[in-house]
Write a protein that holds these residues in place. Structure first.
Motif, PDB file in Angstrom:
ATOM      1  N   VAL A   4     -27.652  44.090  60.398  1.00 12.34           N
ATOM      2  CA  VAL A   4     -26.490  44.808  59.869  1.00 12.34           C
ATOM      3  C   VAL A   4     -25.754  43.912  58.881  1.00 12.34           C
ATOM      4  O   VAL A   4     -25.503  42.739  59.160  1.00 12.34           O
ATOM      5  CB  VAL A   4     -25.531  45.228  61.002  1.00 12.34           C
ATOM      6  N   GLY A   5     -25.417  44.473  57.748  1.00  9.25           N
ATOM      7  CA  GLY A   5     -24.683  43.731  56.729  1.00  9.25           C
ATOM      8  C   GLY A   5     -24.686  44.504  55.424  1.00  9.25           C
ATOM      9  O   GLY A   5     -25.269  45.586  55.336  1.00  9.25           O
ATOM     10  N   PRO A   6     -24.064  43.970  54.374  1.00  9.63           N
ATOM     11  CA  PRO A   6     -24.092  44.638  53.067  1.00  9.63           C
ATOM     12  C   PRO A   6     -25.521  44.708  52.536  1.00  9.63           C
ATOM     13  O   PRO A   6     -26.294  43.772  52.736  1.00  9.63           O
ATOM     14  CB  PRO A   6     -23.221  43.726  52.190  1.00  9.63           C
ATOM     15  N   ARG A   7     -25.880  45.794  51.883  1.00  5.99           N
ATOM     16  CA  ARG A   7     -27.216  45.891  51.316  1.00  5.99           C
ATOM     17  C   ARG A   7     -27.393  44.840  50.222  1.00  5.99           C
ATOM     18  O   ARG A   7     -26.493  44.615  49.405  1.00  5.99           O
ATOM     19  CB  ARG A   7     -27.456  47.286  50.734  1.00  5.99           C
ATOM     20  N   PRO A   8     -28.538  44.163  50.194  1.00  5.58           N
ATOM     21  CA  PRO A   8     -28.755  43.125  49.178  1.00  5.58           C
ATOM     22  C   PRO A   8     -28.967  43.727  47.795  1.00  5.58           C
ATOM     23  O   PRO A   8     -29.836  44.576  47.613  1.00  5.58           O
ATOM     24  CB  PRO A   8     -30.029  42.421  49.684  1.00  5.58           C
ATOM     25  N   GLU A   9     -28.164  43.309  46.841  1.00  3.84           N
ATOM     26  CA  GLU A   9     -28.298  43.782  45.466  1.00  3.84           C
ATOM     27  C   GLU A   9     -29.210  42.864  44.660  1.00  3.84           C
ATOM     28  O   GLU A   9     -29.371  41.686  44.988  1.00  3.84           O
ATOM     29  CB  GLU A   9     -26.927  43.854  44.783  1.00  3.84           C
ATOM     30  N   ARG A  10     -29.783  43.386  43.611  1.00  3.01           N
ATOM     31  CA  ARG A  10     -30.565  42.577  42.687  1.00  3.01           C
ATOM     32  C   ARG A  10     -29.603  41.732  41.850  1.00  3.01           C
ATOM     33  O   ARG A  10     -28.531  42.209  41.444  1.00  3.01           O
ATOM     34  CB  ARG A  10     -31.416  43.471  41.802  1.00  3.01           C
TER      35      ARG A  10
END
Length: 464
Positions: free
Chosen positions: A363-369
């Motif tokens: 669980v956490g913020p979605r990883p951005e490019r």
């Protein structure tokens, strides 16, 4: 203030008790007339044994109903409540079957038919309760007529969101803070049941909040980033003036340790359970176009560290020859196999390996490019605030937002998660992830004219 508002919580609680009573009553019928009467659980139960079994079932119903929002009639959409009821029934009856099988020493599948019949009656009971509760709630609490107060930011986004819930809200009038003076705006406030305060300067917002507070007028306010930070502040009483402490350090050491233990245990078990499905998905991708099964891509995690994320390939080979862009609605780069696994979020399963390696969390913020995050940061300088914790397979923004939710709104959701973190929140978000798997709006792409969601922010900003 409308006296009905005073009793709204009690009203909802009474409907919740009715819901639990219906399902527990159905279970009681099958318990006494089949499982207990025929002694398929091994022995006859005495009085307190019956109460223990029925109470446990009622507690499970209430727990899963609360987690999935199955009792939020009048708050969630009608079909969302019904869908949540179905999930609750599925989970509780599955757990109950395992529980009874352990008590009765059954083989898997033995004495399953009565539980399937019970599930059918549960579904009928859920439909009756949902439609009755929704009708009763709408009768007692009709949609509120609202006044929207907005500033430089265009009100279109808020109006569009509220228009999706006409069963609950009706924005009848909008006023711009620069087109009318305070006296006029306050006079208009008094004509409405509730007020929506948009993203306006804090000084004016505070003035309207106090005005509504004095007159017991319900108020909805769009939070600023600083508001979300204040929600988690700790009050310190060292002097005769209260202080608010903002630690601003992300998760504590003990929270990180518990989170890591949960990551390793759950992702390991999920890999074992999901491995047969992963093999089938890999075979389908390979057979379709003979291209690579996995897709590796640079992403950002805690403190801006770059790692390679793994996903099942859902697009054609060389899908980004024209540069990085998010998946759009009806994107022709998505393969037929990819469309299925994206809709079910099964393309994300290889990220369990990233979690075991410690690059991500459950669980956490979605990883951005990195390149897309850089574009967002030009418009939203605070976008990197979400990098105070590891990126996640699921998260607050994924559960309560959508694929095409604006980065600014995603940032607010991610910050709420970071600033209000608890291990229970992680567990709840993991359970809620099952709920969004079959909800199409959560996988809906951005507009075809957009390369990233930053394009939407820029177009909105031009209307300031």
């Amino acid at each position: 203030m409308d006296v009905r508002e005073t009793y709204k919580r009690l009203f909802r609680f009474a409907l919740s008790l009715l819901n639990v009573f219906i399902f527990t009553g159905i279970f009681a019928v099958f318990w006494f007339n089949y499982y207990h009467e025929r002694r398929v659980i091994g022995a006859l139960y005495v009085k307190w044994g019956h109460w223990a079994i029925l109470t446990l079932y009622a507690v499970l119903i209430y727990f899963f109903a609360k987690v999935y929002g199955a009792l939020k009639v009048g708050f969630l959409r009608l079909w969302d409540v019904l869908y949540s009821q179905m999930l609750t029934i599925l989970f509780v009856n599955s757990i109950t079957y395992v529980q009874l099988a352990l008590i009765g020493h059954w083989r898997f599948g033995q004495h399953l038919a009565p539980l399937l019949w019970m599930t059918g009656y549960d579904i009928i009971g859920a439909c009756l309760w949902v439609f009755f509760a929704r009708w009763l709630y709408a009768t007692v609490y009709p949609p509120k007529e609202l006044l929207l107060i907005y500033g430089e930011r265009s009100p279109k986004g808020i109006l569009d969101k509220f228009s999706t819930r006409k069963d609950k809200y009706e924005i009848r009038e909008t006023v711009h803070i620069e087109e009318h003076n305070d006296q006029y705006i306050k006079e208009r406030i008094s004509h409405f049941q509730a007020v929506v305060i948009g993203d306006i300067p804090a000084e004016q917002r505070n003035d309207y909040l106090k005005y509504c507070y004095e007159r017991n007028i319900r108020c909805y306010s769009v939070p600023k980033i600083s508001d979300i930070m204040m929600m988690s502040s700790e009050t310190i009483n060292l002097f005769d003036t209260a202080l608010q402490l903002f630690r601003n350090q992300g998760l504590s050491a003990e929270q990180r340790l518990l989170k890591r233990i949960m990551d390793v245990v759950v992702s390991g078990l999920m890999l074992i359970i999901a491995s047969p499905f992963m093999i089938i998905i890999a075979a389908m991708i390979k057979l379709y176009d003979h291209g690579p099964v996995l897709y590796r891509q640079e992403r950002l995690t805690k403190d801006g560290e770059i790692f390679y994320i793994y996903k099942f390939r859902s697009m054609v080979v060389d899908s980004e020859t024209m540069g990085a862009r998010l998946c759009a609605k009806g994107d022709n780069r998505v393969t037929p196999v990819g469309r299925v696994i994206r809709n079910l979020h099964l393309d994300e399963l290889p990220q369990l390996l990233n979690i075991l390696r410690g690059e991500m969390s459950l669980v956490g913020p979605r990883p951005e490019r990195p390149e897309i995050a850089a574009q967002y940061q030009k418009v939203i300088p605070e976008f990197d605030y979400r990098l105070k914790v590891k990126a996640g397979l699921t998260g607050y923004a994924q559960v309560y937002g959508k694929y095409n939710t604006t980065p600014y709104d995603k940032l607010k959701l991610d910050l709420f998660y970071i600033e209000n973190y608890s291990i229970w929140m992680d567990i709840k978000l993991c359970l809620l992830t099952f709920k969004i798997l079959f909800q199409k709006e959560n996988t809906e792409g951005v507009d075809p004219s957009q390369k990233t969601a930053a394009d939407k922010i820029t177009s909105e900003k031009s209307t300031f």
